[in-house]
Write an enzyme that holds these catalytic residues in place. Sequence first.
Site, PDB file in Angstrom:
ATOM      1  CD  GLU A 194      10.367  13.123  11.130  1.00 48.79           C
ATOM      2  OE1 GLU A 194       8.865  11.993  11.847  1.00 48.79           O
ATOM      3  OE2 GLU A 194      11.259  12.244  10.887  1.00 48.79           O
ATOM      4  CE  LYS A 240      -1.467   3.114   2.448  1.00 52.98           C
ATOM      5  NZ  LYS A 240      -1.564   4.381   1.760  1.00 52.98           N
ATOM      6  N   GLY A 246       6.865   4.985   8.341  1.00 51.83           N
ATOM      7  CA  GLY A 246       6.257   6.419   7.939  1.00 51.83           C
ATOM      8  C   GLY A 246       6.979   7.009   9.583  1.00 51.83           C
ATOM      9  CB  SER A 247       3.970   9.750  11.106  1.00 51.28           C
ATOM     10  OG  SER A 247       3.211   8.817  11.109  1.00 51.28           O
ATOM     11  N   GLY A 265       2.564   4.322  13.201  1.00 48.65           N
ATOM     12  CA  GLY A 265       3.162   3.026  13.485  1.00 48.65           C
ATOM     13  C   GLY A 265       1.842   2.281  15.030  1.00 48.65           C
ATOM     14  CD  GLU A 277      13.230   0.400   9.337  1.00 49.06           C
ATOM     15  OE1 GLU A 277      13.790   1.117   9.861  1.00 49.06           O
ATOM     16  OE2 GLU A 277      13.761  -0.675   9.152  1.00 49.06           O
ATOM     17  CB  CYS A 332      13.291   8.007   7.600  1.00 48.67           C
ATOM     18  SG  CYS A 332      14.854   7.092   6.674  1.00 48.67           S
TER      19      CYS A 332
END
Length: 495
Positions: free
Chosen positions: A399, A189, A242-243, A247, A265, A300
């Site tokens: 972030e 996806k 992703g963020s 997650g 990740e 990242c």
Amino acid sequence: MITQDQINTLRNTPVEAGQNIIDGIAVSSATGAALDVISPIDGTVLSTIAAGGGEDIDRAVIAARRAFDDGRWSRMAPAARGRILQRIGDAIAAEAQALAVLGVRDNGTEISMAIKAEPMSAAGTFRYYGELCDKQYGEVAPTAPGTLGMVLHAPVGVVGAIVPWNFPLMIGAWKIAPALAAGNSVVVKPSEIASLSLLRLVEICHEAGLPDGVLNVVTGTGIGAGAALGRHMDVDVLTFTGSGGVGRRLMEYAAASNLKRVYLELGGKSPLVVFDDTADLDAAAKTAVGAIFRNSGQVCIAASRIIVARNVHAEFTGRVVAYAEKMAVGDPLDLGTAAGAIASQTQMDNILSAIDLAKSEGADLRTGGTRLHADTGGFYIAPTVFDNAAQVSAVVQKEVFGPVVTVQPFDTEEEAVALANGTDYGLSAGVFTRDISRAHRMVESLRAGVVHVNTYGGADNTVPLGGVGQSGNGHDKSPHGMDKFRDLKTAWIQL
Ligand code: NAD
């Protein structure tokens, strides 16, 4: 690797509407709904993608399970699997220019970075895992006489992969290639912000001989297609980049569904520590600027916190500001551009809000802080440097995922380590020093999945990438990149 003439020819070619690929067939979403794809270069509609949802994910998982169970891929000889994966790598490389330009029109990464970091990197990853396919051995355990204990690698079954918009091909390949190499079927996806190049990659996989149903792609929003994949009862492993917020959701979905294993990740707030014994302060400043501002900070491992020895703080910051101001920010399809667009209007607005917050928190804005080229309709932000940011401030702790760096001075090595380790994240870190003992001490003390010494970024397929703390778990790349996608299975035999 790509010329401006090639880019100019490709940059205006019409882009067909993206479709899901399920069981080897391109299909619209079950509801027929589609999403507009906005180009961050100028804010115009580039194309559409299928707005997939639960029904599409269900069809894709059923196709993937069927392909896994009948063995068309999972029981193919590893060497034969490997040859197909290597052919895929070659086919991606053969189409690198078109893939790179398509991806840049979708997500805004400057083409000079995208050509290497996207198709060429993905091609390398498929070749790497293709080569690895038949070079992985099981074990015979040192059991008592009269018994035989074998430790085997078994594929997990159906892998769900959810990828972000910053490097869809590179990160997509980090997940798809090792999962396939281990013999699994995959449902991927991509991000609704940047799906187009990954859709083409899945087509290329089929053209290169991957059997139908082994790799399926469903596009759509996170809350639609992504959540359905996360909640699916027949997905064995979920691998995500992703963020942190998403997650967390994925872990909740796993807990509420079939306890699928979830590998994350996530983001980072990576420090770059510069000691006063750095061999070439100017080269380090140049590296620091590239480490945060390439791809406008949407990386990242972007080094978003500079932590610098107090006696070179003013000089180093001055050099960083000077290089930041010299960076060509703009049209990502110009080979001379050093930092391209922000991937979406929403992300641009988030970054500008983070900049406003940093100002209100009292950090010294040394350069940048504003939107650029608004007249183009595109999404651009000037490289932004905040000096003397407080450790507790949001701009140091959270972030931003944009072209924003903070600078903090330190007096002792211990203080540098404490500042560097003083966030919830632990993805990457960098150290500049001429002292080899100090370099080793820093590698040991910095809380990060990867520590760069006298450089930043650039690690290849041979080494793993993964975070600690709230930067996630599990690793992509290297032989360890296959660990997520296979189980250890024991055979205990009475002789
Ligand atoms: P994001 O978390 O918003 O989206 C990532 C993916 O998750 C997208 O495909 C999205 O559609 C999907 N998603 C969103 N909500 C979901 C939900 N509720 N359920 C299931 N799926 C959902 O991240 P992004 O904005 O695309 O990417 C930026 C983030 O990714 C940053 O935090 C960045 O640091 C991180 N990142 C990490 C790495 C790494 O290797 N650690 C690499 C690149 C990016």
